[in-house]
Design a protein around this motif. Structure first.
Motif, mmCIF file in Angstrom:
data_model
loop_
_atom_site.group_PDB
_atom_site.id
_atom_site.type_symbol
_atom_site.label_atom_id
_atom_site.label_comp_id
_atom_site.label_asym_id
_atom_site.label_seq_id
_atom_site.Cartn_x
_atom_site.Cartn_y
_atom_site.Cartn_z
ATOM 1 N N VAL A 115 -16.855 -12.968 -5.550
ATOM 2 C CA VAL A 115 -16.260 -12.012 -4.623
ATOM 3 C C VAL A 115 -14.841 -11.735 -5.095
ATOM 4 C CG1 VAL A 115 -15.520 -11.575 -2.254
ATOM 5 C CG2 VAL A 115 -17.642 -12.836 -2.701
ATOM 6 N N THR A 116 -14.569 -10.482 -5.385
ATOM 7 C CA THR A 116 -13.199 -10.081 -5.758
ATOM 8 C C THR A 116 -12.719 -9.077 -4.726
ATOM 9 O OG1 THR A 116 -14.025 -8.349 -7.213
ATOM 10 C CG2 THR A 116 -13.564 -10.472 -8.217
ATOM 11 N N PHE A 117 -11.430 -9.158 -4.407
ATOM 12 C CA PHE A 117 -10.865 -8.238 -3.430
ATOM 13 C C PHE A 117 -9.365 -8.145 -3.643
ATOM 14 C CE2 PHE A 117 -10.161 -12.327 -1.610
ATOM 15 C CZ PHE A 117 -8.989 -12.219 -0.862
ATOM 16 N N THR A 118 -8.804 -7.102 -3.090
ATOM 17 C CA THR A 118 -7.368 -6.910 -3.058
ATOM 18 C C THR A 118 -6.986 -6.759 -1.594
ATOM 19 O OG1 THR A 118 -7.465 -5.704 -5.140
ATOM 20 C CG2 THR A 118 -5.465 -5.427 -3.830
ATOM 21 N N LEU A 119 -5.946 -7.456 -1.158
ATOM 22 C CA LEU A 119 -5.514 -7.307 0.230
ATOM 23 C C LEU A 119 -5.141 -5.860 0.500
ATOM 24 C CD1 LEU A 119 -3.309 -10.470 0.839
ATOM 25 C CD2 LEU A 119 -5.535 -9.948 1.842
ATOM 26 N N ALA A 120 -5.470 -5.396 1.687
ATOM 27 C CA ALA A 120 -5.107 -4.031 2.079
ATOM 28 C C ALA A 120 -3.594 -3.936 2.201
ATOM 29 C CB ALA A 120 -5.764 -3.685 3.405
ATOM 30 N N PRO A 121 -3.051 -2.797 1.830
ATOM 31 C CA PRO A 121 -1.586 -2.628 1.915
ATOM 32 C C PRO A 121 -1.088 -2.680 3.347
ATOM 33 C CG PRO A 121 -2.654 -0.593 1.182
ATOM 34 C CD PRO A 121 -3.726 -1.633 1.353
#
Length: 121
Positions: A115-121
């Protein structure tokens, strides 16, 4: 609420939020500002936050969480669960016990998934 696209050149599609609005609301979005909820609704910053799906399965899904609904195509369950987790992590949304149990059950049948993700701005 899904966006509906109709074309004369193939099947009609909905633009679907992996984690429906009602589920997001129950998982922490109820504490967000209106601006933050709009950011969630229009999240184009993550590859799988919004997906084009056929009308039938999306209408069946509605506002159900992962414990209540999975894609009808068995080969899509690992991708759906991975996208679900990424969206929840991206927006710092919680998961209830039934959801965690369903995720563990799905994960048991998924090999080599990250699982890869980027925190929402």
């Amino acid at each position: 609420m899904p966006f509906h696209a109709v074309t004369g050149h193939g099947p009609a599609l909905d633009i679907d939020h992996i984690v429906p609005f009602a589920e997001a609301w129950d998982s922490g979005a109820s504490k967000w500002t209106q601006e933050r909820r709009e950011q969630y609704a229009n999240d184009l910053g993550a590859e799988r936050s919004l997906v084009a799906v056929s009308l039938g399965p999306n209408r069946t899904k509605g506002d159900k969480d992962l414990a209540e609904w999975m894609p009808p195509a068995r080969d899509a369950t690992c991708t759906y669960a991975t996208d679900w987790i990424a969206a929840k992590l991206r927006w710092k949304l919680s998961a209830d016990r039934a959801e965690v149990k369903a995720l563990r059950s799905v994960a048991a049948g998924c090999a080599d998934v990250t699982v890869t993700f980027t925190l929402a701005p």
